[in-house]
Design a protein around this motif. Structure first.
Motif, short mmCIF file in Angstrom:
data_model
loop_
_atom_site.label_atom_id
_atom_site.label_comp_id
_atom_site.label_asym_id
_atom_site.label_seq_id
_atom_site.Cartn_x
_atom_site.Cartn_y
_atom_site.Cartn_z
N SER A 190 0.84 -1.24 0.09
CA SER A 190 0.00 0.01 0.01
C SER A 190 0.76 1.34 -0.05
O SER A 190 0.39 2.27 -0.04
CB SER A 190 -1.01 0.01 1.18
OG SER A 190 -0.26 -0.39 2.25
N LEU A 191 2.31 1.14 0.13
CA LEU A 191 2.97 2.39 -0.03
C LEU A 191 4.01 2.47 -1.11
O LEU A 191 5.12 2.50 -0.78
CB LEU A 191 3.79 2.41 1.31
CG LEU A 191 2.69 2.39 2.75
CD1 LEU A 191 3.78 2.52 3.90
CD2 LEU A 191 1.95 3.57 2.69
N PRO A 192 3.54 2.21 -2.19
CA PRO A 192 4.65 2.11 -3.42
C PRO A 192 5.59 3.48 -3.78
O PRO A 192 6.44 3.12 -4.15
CB PRO A 192 3.89 1.74 -4.70
CG PRO A 192 2.36 2.12 -4.37
CD PRO A 192 2.23 2.06 -2.90
N GLY A 193 4.98 4.44 -3.41
CA GLY A 193 5.85 5.77 -3.77
C GLY A 193 6.90 5.88 -2.82
O GLY A 193 8.07 6.43 -3.03
N ILE A 194 6.67 5.05 -1.67
CA ILE A 194 7.75 4.96 -0.69
C ILE A 194 8.73 3.62 -0.80
O ILE A 194 10.02 4.05 -1.00
CB ILE A 194 7.20 4.96 0.83
CG1 ILE A 194 6.43 6.31 1.04
CG2 ILE A 194 8.16 4.82 1.84
CD1 ILE A 194 5.43 6.09 2.37
N THR A 195 8.25 2.78 -1.08
CA THR A 195 9.00 1.33 -1.31
C THR A 195 9.76 1.65 -2.69
O THR A 195 11.11 1.24 -2.66
CB THR A 195 8.36 0.21 -1.33
OG1 THR A 195 7.32 0.27 -2.10
CG2 THR A 195 7.81 -0.26 0.09
N GLY A 196 9.18 2.20 -3.52
CA GLY A 196 10.15 2.30 -4.93
C GLY A 196 11.12 3.18 -4.65
O GLY A 196 12.13 2.99 -5.56
N ARG A 197 11.11 4.09 -3.68
CA ARG A 197 12.32 5.07 -3.39
C ARG A 197 13.36 4.25 -2.52
O ARG A 197 14.60 4.76 -2.61
CB ARG A 197 11.81 6.36 -2.84
CG ARG A 197 11.19 7.17 -4.05
CD ARG A 197 10.55 8.31 -3.32
NE ARG A 197 10.22 9.45 -4.18
CZ ARG A 197 8.98 9.34 -5.05
NH1 ARG A 197 8.37 8.56 -4.82
NH2 ARG A 197 8.96 10.45 -5.98
N VAL A 198 12.91 3.48 -1.43
CA VAL A 198 13.78 3.31 -0.44
C VAL A 198 14.23 2.03 -0.19
O VAL A 198 15.10 1.54 0.52
CB VAL A 198 13.50 4.18 0.92
CG1 VAL A 198 13.32 5.36 0.83
CG2 VAL A 198 12.16 3.29 1.52
N CYS A 199 13.38 0.98 -0.99
CA CYS A 199 13.85 -0.44 -0.65
C CYS A 199 15.36 -0.81 -1.29
O CYS A 199 15.67 -0.14 -2.17
CB CYS A 199 12.70 -1.20 -1.49
SG CYS A 199 11.39 -1.97 -0.57
#
Ligand code: FAD
Ligand code: SF4
Ligand code: SF4
Length: 476
Positions: A87-96
């Motif tokens: 549910s947080l792709p804008g975040i995981t796409g950046r920091v994973c």
């Protein structure tokens, strides 16, 4: 005719290093639609059951599925495929740390470059946000049960969002004045713009979650209060207590924990002082002790607030650094200096106790320790002094005890992390936990995965009332 394989990864436009060290704007600018489609077209669409990228993702995003939707120009579809598990792709796409997760086993690596999955995921989330596209969300009718979530980091936000969708009434309690956990107070704006986190929090509120900020559970309210009022409680309190080295002079002024340094800059916006009223000390030279992502964030933030020279001081060699390669490269491009095989032994201050010197000793690498990394061994007689105006400790963090120190039922490990079983049940009935509070410092996507699985377990507990006599600790 067989489809031609495009071996080379499509580069993501970035801000120029010399320009970006003077601002806090995002470094990686992200794909345009055209570039995203070009990168997406490199994916050979491995079948769902075999795609190694899906197995490498801790929340099993259907990667070929969302990439196919990009190629079909169906951005709502792409978002919905991702949202099935993330549910947080804008975040995981950046920091994973994609290079160790989804991208690690991408089969394209054998033919050329691996697919840039993280940047494609980010593209879908950004496109959706900019175009007002929301995923179709099914929310079950209210079931009359209430769950309290403590902590609004990725584990708490994910648990809250899944429980709301299952029909629960959810209240999130957060100690700080803004929700988001490390996403808002730790990871700097130039890696994760705060409006992206705020957007996700807004979405959660839109689903119906209540978020109470400035409430410290263990001080303002106790865990017993929550246990009485709610049908279940989830603890996603993270690992926010910094570690220091007990060295002479460590209490000098100008020696920060990375947490304080980054919170001042990110959450309190010290880089906009005096427009915002939190200052940060700026001088000629700053030294960061440590070599993980937190150390890179502190070093790169220090350059941006105006330190002329920033050093990373690390007791091993470059190959043992725990920061992501992308972060190390960005730090190098920006002019951060790296000093390897050194350990601090003392800090020396001036008459007003402002730190002025860090005394260092050289190391050699000995036999591997329990982490498998070669142990640094000090070389007698090699001490030397480095003049500094500030020092940041970034050598790790542990969970904060405020919440559980007066709750003897809650048992912790020797590292201070909460003991939970495979269903995220703590040793106190009705209380669940996940994320860094149980793993120690880990990653955003692992915290999210815990929040998801804990939400399922909470639902099962509330429906059945089952709770085991004994909690057998899960090994993480
Ligand atoms: P947190 O995000 O720590 O959130 C916990 C929240 O609980 C906080 O908001 C805290 O204020 C609140 N809280 C604590 N105690 C109480 C209480 N008693 N009452 C009320 N509220 C309370 N991971 C990555 O995957 N990629 C990265 O690039 C990355 N970079 C990082 C950079 C930095 C500087 C740091 C510090 C961490 C980084 N991490 C990164 C790690 C990642 O951010 C964490 O693993 C993740 O945020 C853990 O999520 P969480 O939900 O468990 O807790
Ligand atoms: Fe990769 Fe993280 Fe997205 Fe999973 S959530 S696909 S690991 S970027
Ligand atoms: Fe595409 Fe690579 Fe995943 Fe295969 S492994 S589906 S090529 S991203």
């Amino acid at each position: 005719m067989a489809k031609q394989i495009k071996k080379k990864r499509i580069a993501v436009p970035e801000q120029d290093p010399q320009a970006r060290i003077h601002n806090f704007n995002e470094v990686a600018l992200g794909y345009t639609f055209e570039l995203a489609k070009e990168e997406a077209s490199r994916c050979i669409q491995c079948p769902y059951n075999f795609a190694p990228c899906i197995k490498g993702c801790p929340v099993n995003v259907n990667i070929p599925g969302f990439i196919k939707k990009i190629l079909e120009n169906d951005m709502k579809g792409a978002l919905e495929v991702i949202h099935e598990t993330n549910s947080l792709p804008g975040i995981t796409g950046r920091v994973c740390p994609q290079e160790e997760q989804c991208e690690m086993n991408c089969v394209m690596g054998k033919l050329g470059d691996k697919i840039n999955i993280g940047k494609l995921e980010r593209f879908v989330a950004d496109y959706a946000r900019e175009h007002g596209i929301m995923p179709e969300t099914k929310i079950a009718p209210k079931n009359g049960k209430k769950v309290a979530i403590v902590g609004s980091g990725p584990s708490g936000l994910t648990a809250a969002s899944d429980l709301i969708k299952m029909g629960y009434d959810v209240t999130v309690y957060e100690a700080l004045h803004e929700p988001g956990g490390v996403l808002i107070y730790g990871i700097p704006e130039f890696r994760l713009p705060k409006d992206i986190v705020e957007y996700e929090v807004k979405y959660l509120k839109m689903l119906g979650a209540k978020i109470e900020t400035n409430v410290v559970i263990g001080k303002t309210l106790s865990l017993y209060d929550l246990a009485k009022e709610y049908d279940a409680v989830f603890l996603g309190t993270g690992a926010g207590t910094p570690k220091f080295l007990n060295l002479p002079g460590v209490n000098c002024k100008g020696i920060y924990s990375a947490n304080e340094f980054l919170t001042r800059i990110n959450l309190m916006k010290a880089y906009k002082f005096p427009e915002y009223d939190t200052p940060i000390k700026v001088g000629k030279r700053l030294a960061v002790i440590g070599a993980g992502n937190v150390a890179m964030d502190a070093a790169r933030s220090a350059l941006r607030v105006g330190f002329e020279e920033v050093y990373i001081l690390y007791r091993r060699t470059r190959e043992y650094m725990t920061a992501r390669e992308e972060e190390i490269q960005h730090a190098e491009e920006e002019g951060v200096k790296f000093m390897f095989l050194v350990s601090p032994v003392e800090f020396i201050g001036d008459d007003n106790c402002n730190v002025k010197v860090v005394k260092l000793i050289m190391n050699k690498l000995g036999e591997p320790d329990s982490s498998g990394r070669r142990r640094p061994e000090p070389i007698p007689g090699t001490e030397f002094a480095l003049e500094v105006d500030a020092v940041v400790f970034a050598i790790g963090q542990k969970p904060n005890k405020v919440l559980y120190q007066e709750v003897p039922e809650l048992k912790t490990t020797k590292w201070g992390t909460l003991i939970v079983d495979e269903k995220y049940r703590t040793t106190m009935r009705g209380v669940f936990a996940g994320g860094d509070a149980v793993r120690g410092e880990a990653t955003v996507v692992l915290a999210m995965g815990d929040g998801k699985r804990a939400a399922k377990a909470i639902d099962e507990y509330i429906r059945t009332g089952e709770w085991p006599e004994e909690i057998n600790q899960k090994t993480f």
